[in-house]
Each structure stands twice: as C-alpha cells, then as structure tokens.
Motif scaffolding. Structure first.
Motif, PDB file in Angstrom:
ATOM      1  N   GLN A 148       0.817  -1.208   0.000  1.00  0.00           N
ATOM      2  CA  GLN A 148       0.000   0.000   0.000  1.00  0.00           C
ATOM      3  C   GLN A 148       0.857   1.267   0.000  1.00  0.00           C
ATOM      4  O   GLN A 148       0.438   2.306  -0.503  1.00  0.00           O
ATOM      5  N   GLU A 194       1.635   1.983  -3.560  1.00  0.00           N
ATOM      6  CA  GLU A 194       0.436   2.457  -4.241  1.00  0.00           C
ATOM      7  C   GLU A 194       0.101   3.886  -3.839  1.00  0.00           C
ATOM      8  O   GLU A 194      -0.324   4.701  -4.658  1.00  0.00           O
ATOM      9  N   SER A 195       0.285   4.201  -2.556  1.00  0.00           N
ATOM     10  CA  SER A 195      -0.019   5.553  -2.084  1.00  0.00           C
ATOM     11  C   SER A 195       0.909   6.578  -2.736  1.00  0.00           C
ATOM     12  O   SER A 195       0.464   7.644  -3.183  1.00  0.00           O
ATOM     13  N   LYS A 199       0.005   6.942  -6.423  1.00  0.00           N
ATOM     14  CA  LYS A 199      -1.197   7.749  -6.611  1.00  0.00           C
ATOM     15  C   LYS A 199      -0.904   9.228  -6.381  1.00  0.00           C
ATOM     16  O   LYS A 199      -1.405  10.097  -7.090  1.00  0.00           O
ATOM     17  N   PHE A 200      -0.073   9.524  -5.377  1.00  0.00           N
ATOM     18  CA  PHE A 200       0.246  10.921  -5.071  1.00  0.00           C
ATOM     19  C   PHE A 200       1.035  11.569  -6.203  1.00  0.00           C
ATOM     20  O   PHE A 200       0.726  12.681  -6.636  1.00  0.00           O
TER      21      PHE A 200
END
Length: 637
Positions: free
Chosen positions: A382, A385-386, A389-390
């Motif tokens: 995660q 992924e975070s 995405k940012f």
C-alpha cells in the motif's frame, strides 16, 4: 534424539513479518494460513506490514533501524550515481573534447542550418553536457566567431544531444523486461519531444528567422551589463569533494580550440592549476624588477618620523633599497598545482578517458541496480500504491488540466537547483521503470527540465564580454523549448505523438533488448555523422540524399497511421506490410543474429547479461512483493 527440523520458507517469512520487514499475508478462513491453501490460489492478497504501534519494542527498534539503514544506503548510492555521471562526462570530454572543439571551429559549415544542428548534437554527445556545449556556443557568439542565427541552430542540436545520458541510464534496468520497457520509454520521451520540436522549428527558423527576430526584439529592450558573479555550480559543491580527487578537467582549451586560438595538439584538458594564493613578500624590489604589480605595501621604519605618507615611503624604498627602511612587504600571487589520481600520469588523455568511462559506467550501473533494489524493498504494498497515486494524481475537477503545468514547474525548479537536466532526468528514469512515475507524468517533468537547463546559458551570457548577442542565443534556447511546449503539450491531443513514439520504442526494447544499444549508436552517432558528412559535401548533396529519405519516412508513418486507424482508406495490399520481405518489416532476423552471437559468448550464455527467456514466462506462485523480498534475502548490500 530427534533430528532438528530445518526452518522452512514459511517460518522464515513469519519471522520477517513479526518485525515488520515483510507485508503480512492474508490467512485462510480457519486462521491457519497454511502454505497449501496459498499454493492452491494465485490470487493471495497482501496487506501492509504490521502497523508500527502494534509492534513490540524490539520490533519498533528493528523497523526504525531498518528504514534508517535503507535510507542511508539509498542516499549513498544516489551520491555515487550522480558522481559517476560527472566522471562519465569528464571521460567523454577527454575522449572527444578536442574533436568537439575542432568541429566547432569550422564556422564555414555553420551557414548550413542542418550542419549546425548536427554539430550541436555531436558536440553534446562527445562532451556529455549540454551546459558545456551551450556555454561554448554562447562564448563564441560573444566573441563574434558565430552569428546569432548560427548559434541558435547549434543550440537546437545540443537540446537533442543532452537526452543521450538518461537513455544510457535506462539500460541499467535491462534485466527486467517490464521495468526496461517503462524506463526506456520514460527516457526516450525526452528524445521524441526534442526531435519533433526540431522537425518543426528548424525549417521554420531557416525560412523566417522566428527565434532570431523574437530574441532581438526582447534583448534590445533590456539594459544588460556583464556580471561574472552570476555563474553558480550548486550541485558540484556536493560532488566535487569526490570527483576532484579522481580527475579534474580544464574546459578552457576546448573553447580556445573552437575559437581557433590554439590547435588540438597544443591543448591539455587535464587540469594543471587549481587555485591561486596571495601572500606577503619582503622581496618587493625583485617583484618590481620582474615587472609584477605591487598592489599593497607596508613599510616598517626605524624612525620617529610619522608625517611621511605611505606612498612616499614605498616609492623611496623601491627606488633606493639602501635607505633607512628596514622592511617592505607586498602582495604576491602564485599558482597551486592540482592534486588528483590521474595528475601527471604517463597515460595519454585518451587512455585516461577510456579508463574513466569504463569505471564510471560500472559504478553508474551498480549504483542504479542497488537504488532500484532499495526502493523496491522500501516501496511495496500500500505504501507504493499511495506514493504512486500521489505522484501521478491530478488536481480535482477542472483544475486537473493544470497538474501537468505544476509538474513542468517542478521539473524546471529542480533542474535549476542541480544545474543539470541530465542529472535530474537520469535520477527519475529508474522510478519510471519501477512504475512509481507514469510516462504521462514523466513527460511534463522532462519538459520542465528542458526549460530549467536554459538558466545555465543565461548565466553564461551574463558572464560573457559581449552580453547582447550572447543573451540572444541564450534566449533562443529558452524560447525553443517554450515553443516546443506550446506545440506538443498545451493542446492535449498534441501530446500523443511523443508519448506514442516513446511507448513504441519501449515495447521494441522489451522484445529486443539489444535494440537500446543500436538505437543510441544510430540516433546519436551514425545519423549525425552521416548528415554532417553530406553537409560537408554541399547542400545540394545533402538535399539530394536527405529529401527522398525524409519523404519515404513520412509516407511510412502515414501508412502506419492509416493501417491502425482507417485501413479502408488504403488499397488492400497496403493494409498490412506482409507483402514485404521479413527483414524489411521485422527485427526478428536481426534478433536471430544477436542470439547466435550471444551463444558464442560464455558470460552471456550463463545469463549474467540478459535472461534467455522473457520474464513474464517464469511461473511465480508467490505474490510479487514477496518474491522481491525473497530475492533480497539472498542479496547482500
């Protein structure tokens, strides 16, 4: 006594999970978390590692130490990566700096815009620094050895040549097909933007003088004066402590060769004098006799006369040293020789350059591999992924259209900070390969780097002796890139050609990994050299050979687009390329040759360079994050 049971892979993984080094796996419905249940399903999900607050005190300390150690290692390898880029630039300057200066000195060729363009490409590839090439061009323009329009054409070539560095860096991920495809696409999107911009602006500038007239109107409205304090080397302040102990390059001889002041045989690129020291001397009459300049003098008198002025006393002391004066002290300056590993070596400069090139490439590749491994280990699950995405997120609503422009500003700002577009784009290319930065986000960051690197030219122009023509060339560099952004970014549909071309090159290198090396050799060496040779023969020869080839390329591109979008517009025979021999429509025959050659090389057969089978053909039963972590368990940094 029962035989001790060996530790299984599952038990080892559970120990790593307990201290937060691996993501925690979902367990089966009965809570057993058995390997059999996991093996029966390839869709096992991974959650992030145990929350920090739920760890034991020992687990918290281990996690803190682990991440701290990883960050320290990453910083160290990043430093080596940047230093290796600097050393590689020095190596290329030793190998090709004199040739670059010689090519720039033939200003009769610069009347041909295409010749000026390819000379800019070759000079930048040989020097491995668009900043150096730009500074030389601006210096020659200030010295009136080049006209402004000639300098603008050469700056266009420098813009193309600077993208070779991050293309080389992308090859550091050649062993992973997926990562290599993404990294090479991320690197070559820089090439595609520069080349497409040149395709439009070169003929436009030759026909109308667009940049020449624009920069004249702009610069003539300013009041410019020379300011030699404007030159700054922010990144070199950090890298010089290491790189200067290995080699130091004097770029002044390259400029002198380009200006025709010295011949290449008279030039020494290995730096000899590094600093100057001013000190007080009591031997002032000797200084005067050697025609040196006395800048400061202090006289100590064995007398009580305090009315005599210092000037009178000094004059008296110089003219009559046998006077009543005891001592005269004045400032003298002496040169301090450089001290580095390759100083006063018996090797030739070309040999030193070859050694440095091999060593810097090795350090660059090793640093890149470990940087990617560390990031892979830190950024999984995660967390990855975070971050992804940012980095790739858009502003909400209608404001999303401005996200790319913010990325351009960030790219420009960071490039200005490090004073090198090559360093910035090379540093983020591995992140594209890892999937952290998408190609669509890499594109505006690259455009920002192109804008940011023009600041170096502006500073060089401000430090030149003839500011106005030098600043016009520097502004030509800036507006070349701004016009390119206007053409290939502002209107969203126009972003597709450079992105599509970069993706095509990425897919090609995924299938044929040797293509990356061939691409670099052809695009940055063979094609510019061929065009330069035709230019020397005359513009008639260049036009006679170049125009038919250019028309053929345009026809092929148009047919390819129609085959993909509107095949009904084409005759049935042209809807595919199957009617051509396979060697004209596929790289497969060339690939077979490379495979045969590879089989003859022992260390290629063992798989140390590239795997024989594609990565996606390997059957992996474990989650991807777990596979990466297990691979790390067998690797020591």
């Amino acid at each position: 006594m029962a035989e001790e049971k060996p530790v299984t892979q599952a038990e080892l993984e559970q120990r790593h999970v307990a201290v937060g080094l691996l993501p925690e796996k979902d367990v089966s419905s009965d809570g057993s978390g058995s390997d059999v249940a996991e093996a029966s399903s390839n869709t096992t999900n991974c959650r992030i590692a145990t929350p920090f607050r739920d760890l034991t005190t020992q687990g918290k300390m281990k996690r803190i130490l682990y991440y701290t150690a990883m960050l320290v290692l990453f910083t160290g390898f990043l430093y080596l990566f940047v230093c290796s880029l600097s050393i590689m630039g020095s190596a290329f300057q030793l190998l090709g700096g004199k040739d670059a200066g010689r090519s720039l000195s033939n200003n009769k060729l610069f009347d041909n815009p295409v010749a000026g363009l390819v000379l800019g490409v070759l000079a930048t590839v040989l020097l491995q620094s668009s900043s150096t090439t730009t500074s030389i061009i601006i210096t020659m323009t200030a010295a009136e050895l080049l006209q402004v329009e000639q300098g603008i054409f050469m700056i266009m070539g420098a813009n193309i040549g600077t993208s070779v560095t991050n293309t080389i860096v992308a090859m550091g991920q050649i062993k992973d097909r997926d990562a290599f495809e993404q990294a090479f696409a991320g690197a070559t999107v820089h090439d595609m933007f520069n080349m497409l911009t040149v395709v439009i602006l070169l003929p436009l500038e030759a026909a109308t003088g667009y940049l020449r007239h624009l920069t004249k109107a702009l610069v003539d409205s300013w009041s410019l004066t020379t300011d030699k304090s404007k030159k700054r080397d922010l990144l070199k302040k950090i890298t010089k402590p290491l790189t200067n102990t290995i080699v130091q390059i004097d770029k002044t001889p390259i400029e002198k060769i380009a200006k025709g002041e010295i011949t290449p045989d008279q030039a020494t690129l290995l730096k000899q004098t590094c600093d100057k020291v001013t000190y007080l001397s009591y031997d002032c009459p000797d200084v005067v006799d050697s025609n040196a300049t006395m800048t400061t003098a202090t006289v100590l008198m064995n007398t009580t006369d305090t009315t005599t002025t210092a000037t009178t006393v000094v004059t008296t002391a110089v003219n009559d040293f046998n006077s009543t004066m005891l001592n005269v002290t004045c400032e003298k300056t002496t040169n301090i020789p450089c001290d580095y590993i390759f100083k006063d070596t018996s090797l030739s400069e070309s040999a030193v350059g070859a050694i440095l090139l091999v060593c810097s490439l090795a350090v660059l590749c090793v640093s890149l591999v470990f940087m990617v491994k560390i990031l892979t280990r830190l950024l999984h699950g995660q967390l990855a992924e975070s971050i992804k995405k940012f980095v790739n997120a858009d502003f909400p609503g209608k404001a999303k259209h401005f996200t790319g422009y913010l990325a351009i500003l960030i790219g420009a700002g960071l490039t200005i900070l490090v004073q090198s577009s090559s360093v910035f784009t090379s540093a983020i290319t591995p992140l594209v390969g890892m999937g952290i930065i998408k190609l669509e986000r890499m594109y505006p960051l690259t455009l920002g780097a192109n804008v940011g690197t023009t600041v170096t030219g502006v500073l060089a122009a401000l430090a030149s002796s003839n500011v106005v023509p030098a600043m016009r060339v520097a502004m030509g560099h800036l507006f070349f890139n701004l016009t390119g952004i206007l053409i290939w970014y502002v209107v969203p549909p126009t972003r597709k050609p450079p992105l599509a071309a970069a993706r095509f090159l990425g897919r090609t290198t995924r299938d044929y990994r040797w293509f990356a090396i061939v691409y670099i050799i052809i695009v940055f060496f063979l094609v510019p050299l061929a065009i330069f040779g035709l230019s020397v023969a005359g513009w008639q020869v260049l036009a006679g050979v170049g125009i038919p080839i250019l028309l053929l390329v345009i026809v092929i591109i148009v047919i390819n687009v129609l085959q993909a979008k509107k095949p009904e517009f084409l005759p049935s025979k042209l809807r595919t390329w199957d009617f051509l021999p396979i060697w004209l429509r596929s790289l497969e025959p060339i690939d077979r040759v490379f495979r045969l050659v590879k089989e003859k090389i022992p260390f290629c057969k063992s798989g140390t360079i590239v795997e024989e089978e594609p990565l996606q053909d390997v059957k992996v039963e474990q989650p991807r994050a777990l596979v990466s972590a297990n691979a790390w368990a067998e690797t020591d940094i």
